[in-house]
Design a protein around this motif. Structure first.
Motif, PDB file in Angstrom:
ATOM      1  N   VAL A  19     -25.329 -40.793-123.023  1.00  0.00           N
ATOM      2  CA  VAL A  19     -23.748 -40.447-122.467  1.00  0.00           C
ATOM      3  C   VAL A  19     -23.244 -39.647-121.244  1.00  0.00           C
ATOM      4  CG1 VAL A  19     -23.072 -40.118-124.863  1.00  0.00           C
ATOM      5  CG2 VAL A  19     -24.297 -38.421-123.614  1.00  0.00           C
ATOM      6  N   ILE A  20     -24.848 -39.319-120.879  1.00  0.00           N
ATOM      7  CA  ILE A  20     -24.421 -38.578-119.655  1.00  0.00           C
ATOM      8  C   ILE A  20     -24.159 -39.432-118.363  1.00  0.00           C
ATOM      9  CG2 ILE A  20     -24.958 -36.267-118.434  1.00  0.00           C
ATOM     10  CD1 ILE A  20     -27.096 -35.705-120.461  1.00  0.00           C
ATOM     11  N   LEU A  21     -23.190 -39.299-117.768  1.00  0.00           N
ATOM     12  CA  LEU A  21     -23.416 -40.574-116.586  1.00  0.00           C
ATOM     13  C   LEU A  21     -23.647 -39.476-115.482  1.00  0.00           C
ATOM     14  CD1 LEU A  21     -22.611 -43.066-114.780  1.00  0.00           C
ATOM     15  CD2 LEU A  21     -20.245 -41.933-115.071  1.00  0.00           C
ATOM     16  N   VAL A  22     -25.081 -39.451-114.607  1.00  0.00           N
ATOM     17  CA  VAL A  22     -25.081 -38.016-113.585  1.00  0.00           C
ATOM     18  C   VAL A  22     -25.331 -39.897-112.576  1.00  0.00           C
ATOM     19  CG1 VAL A  22     -27.296 -37.769-112.581  1.00  0.00           C
ATOM     20  CG2 VAL A  22     -26.614 -37.273-114.997  1.00  0.00           C
ATOM     21  N   LEU A  23     -25.746 -40.392-112.400  1.00  0.00           N
ATOM     22  CA  LEU A  23     -25.294 -41.162-111.367  1.00  0.00           C
ATOM     23  C   LEU A  23     -24.081 -42.348-111.232  1.00  0.00           C
ATOM     24  CD1 LEU A  23     -28.625 -42.071-109.201  1.00  0.00           C
ATOM     25  CD2 LEU A  23     -27.901 -40.586-108.897  1.00  0.00           C
ATOM     26  N   LYS A  24     -23.340 -41.684-110.325  1.00  0.00           N
ATOM     27  CA  LYS A  24     -21.672 -42.555-110.311  1.00  0.00           C
ATOM     28  C   LYS A  24     -22.003 -44.120-109.410  1.00  0.00           C
ATOM     29  CE  LYS A  24     -20.032 -38.038-112.066  1.00  0.00           C
ATOM     30  NZ  LYS A  24     -19.806 -36.917-111.538  1.00  0.00           N
ATOM     31  N   GLY A  25     -22.485 -44.554-108.498  1.00  0.00           N
ATOM     32  CA  GLY A  25     -22.337 -45.651-108.308  1.00  0.00           C
ATOM     33  C   GLY A  25     -23.197 -45.428-106.404  1.00  0.00           C
ATOM     34  N   VAL A  26     -24.368 -44.860-106.788  1.00  0.00           N
ATOM     35  CA  VAL A  26     -24.839 -44.815-105.967  1.00  0.00           C
ATOM     36  C   VAL A  26     -25.645 -45.951-104.683  1.00  0.00           C
ATOM     37  CG1 VAL A  26     -27.438 -43.429-104.964  1.00  0.00           C
ATOM     38  CG2 VAL A  26     -25.964 -42.418-106.534  1.00  0.00           C
ATOM     39  N   SER A  27     -25.575 -45.751-103.480  1.00  0.00           N
ATOM     40  CA  SER A  27     -25.917 -46.737-102.977  1.00  0.00           C
ATOM     41  C   SER A  27     -26.772 -46.885-101.983  1.00  0.00           C
ATOM     42  CB  SER A  27     -24.713 -47.876-102.300  1.00  0.00           C
ATOM     43  OG  SER A  27     -24.425 -49.084-103.045  1.00  0.00           O
ATOM     44  N   LEU A  28     -27.690 -47.370-100.934  1.00  0.00           N
ATOM     45  CA  LEU A  28     -28.639 -46.847 -99.888  1.00  0.00           C
ATOM     46  C   LEU A  28     -29.051 -47.841 -99.986  1.00  0.00           C
ATOM     47  CD1 LEU A  28     -31.653 -45.889-101.030  1.00  0.00           C
ATOM     48  CD2 LEU A  28     -30.041 -43.667-102.085  1.00  0.00           C
ATOM     49  N   LYS A  29     -29.943 -47.748 -98.346  1.00  0.00           N
ATOM     50  CA  LYS A  29     -31.340 -48.775 -97.482  1.00  0.00           C
ATOM     51  C   LYS A  29     -31.894 -47.704 -97.160  1.00  0.00           C
ATOM     52  CE  LYS A  29     -27.723 -52.419 -96.580  1.00  0.00           C
ATOM     53  NZ  LYS A  29     -26.832 -53.436 -95.499  1.00  0.00           N
TER      54      LYS A  29
END
Ligand code: ATP
Length: 248
Positions: A19-29
């Motif tokens: 239930v607990i959304l902690v990363l909400k769309g993380v992008s990195l290189k």
């Protein structure tokens, strides 16, 4: 010339306990040969991002529910942490996690377990670790549990080096250490990067020190990347100065 991207995280979501959304769309290189800093305050999602990459979320009842994690062009989300180590990616966890009852040298040797290298190669790597961390050589016969916090952090990094990694995911190396030791450890990270070609993704709350040693930085807030850029630019950014470097 374009630098090769080793690790590419695209738009990942992480949920704990369903239930607990902690990363909400993380992008990195993470480019080959670079030191990339993942910055942000307490609870921003830095550790979660590193654990998502090395597939260590299961034990915390966490899961990646969206997005992709690609290493050298290959999807690695379904790999075990050990399989990932064999591909060259290893995580040094926050809080060091040395085996307290083993000596420093025994701890370092446990880092070589995924390798099929012969004794001579492993001995050469141990020598390499001692060259970068002279303090570990001095303390090699000491039980890790009786060494200082800084020595344990060095031991954790040294153990990771024994797997011959291409990329190290380093979680909060400055935690709990005096400023002088933080400088020493970051200096060694820089040497390892420049001389051994190890690439780093470094999670840090200490923005100041991280942006002095890193090439590129990402700033996380509440599970989202809110800013990214070359470290030199982030250091001069007025918002970064005000909110993360404590100057305005
Ligand atoms: P820190 O520097 O304190 O480790 P961080 O940026 O690394 O901070 P995370 O540890 O990734 O942040 O935590 C991000 C959010 O996820 C926080 O709100 C935290 O409370 C929550 N969280 C972390 N682990 C769990 C878990 N196992 N179950 C539920 N929520 C969790």
């Amino acid at each position: 010339a374009q630098t090769e991207t080793l690790l590419e995280v695209s738009n990942i979501e992480v949920i704990y306990n369903h239930v607990i959304l902690v990363l909400k769309g993380v992008s990195l290189k993470v480019p080959k040969g670079g030191i990339t800093a993942l910055l942000g305050g307490n609870g921003a999602g830095k550790t979660t991002t590193l654990k998502a990459i090395s597939n260590l979320l299961h034990s915390e009842r966490g899961a990646v529910t969206k997005g992709s994690i690609i290493y050298r062009g290959e999807r690695v989300q379904e790999l075990s942490p050990e399989a990932l180590v064999r591909r060259g990616v290893i995580q040094v966890m926050e809080g060091r996690h040395c085996f307290e009852h083993l000596t420093i040298e025994e701890n370092l040797m446990t880092g070589a377990y995924t390798r099929s290298a012969g004794k001579a190669a492993v001995a050469a790597d141990l020598e390499m670790v001692y060259t970068y961390f002279p303090r570990l050589r001095e303390r090699r016969k000491s039980q890790a549990g009786y060494t200082s916090g800084g020595e344990q952090q060095m031991c954790a990094i040294g153990r990771a080096l024994m797997s011959k990694p291409e990329t190290i995911l380093l979680d909060e190396p400055s935690m709990g250490l005096a400023p002088q030791l933080v400088e020493e450890i970051f200096g060694i990270v820089k040497d390892l990067n420049e001389r051994e070609g190890v690439s780093f993704l470094l999670a840090e709350q200490n923005t100041n020190v991280a942006l002095r040693f890193a090439h590129h930085g990402y700033i996380l807030e509440s599970g989202r990347v809110v800013m990214e850029g070359p470290a030199a630019e982030l250091r001069e950014n007025p918002d970064v100065k005000e909110f993360y470097l404590g100057v305005s």
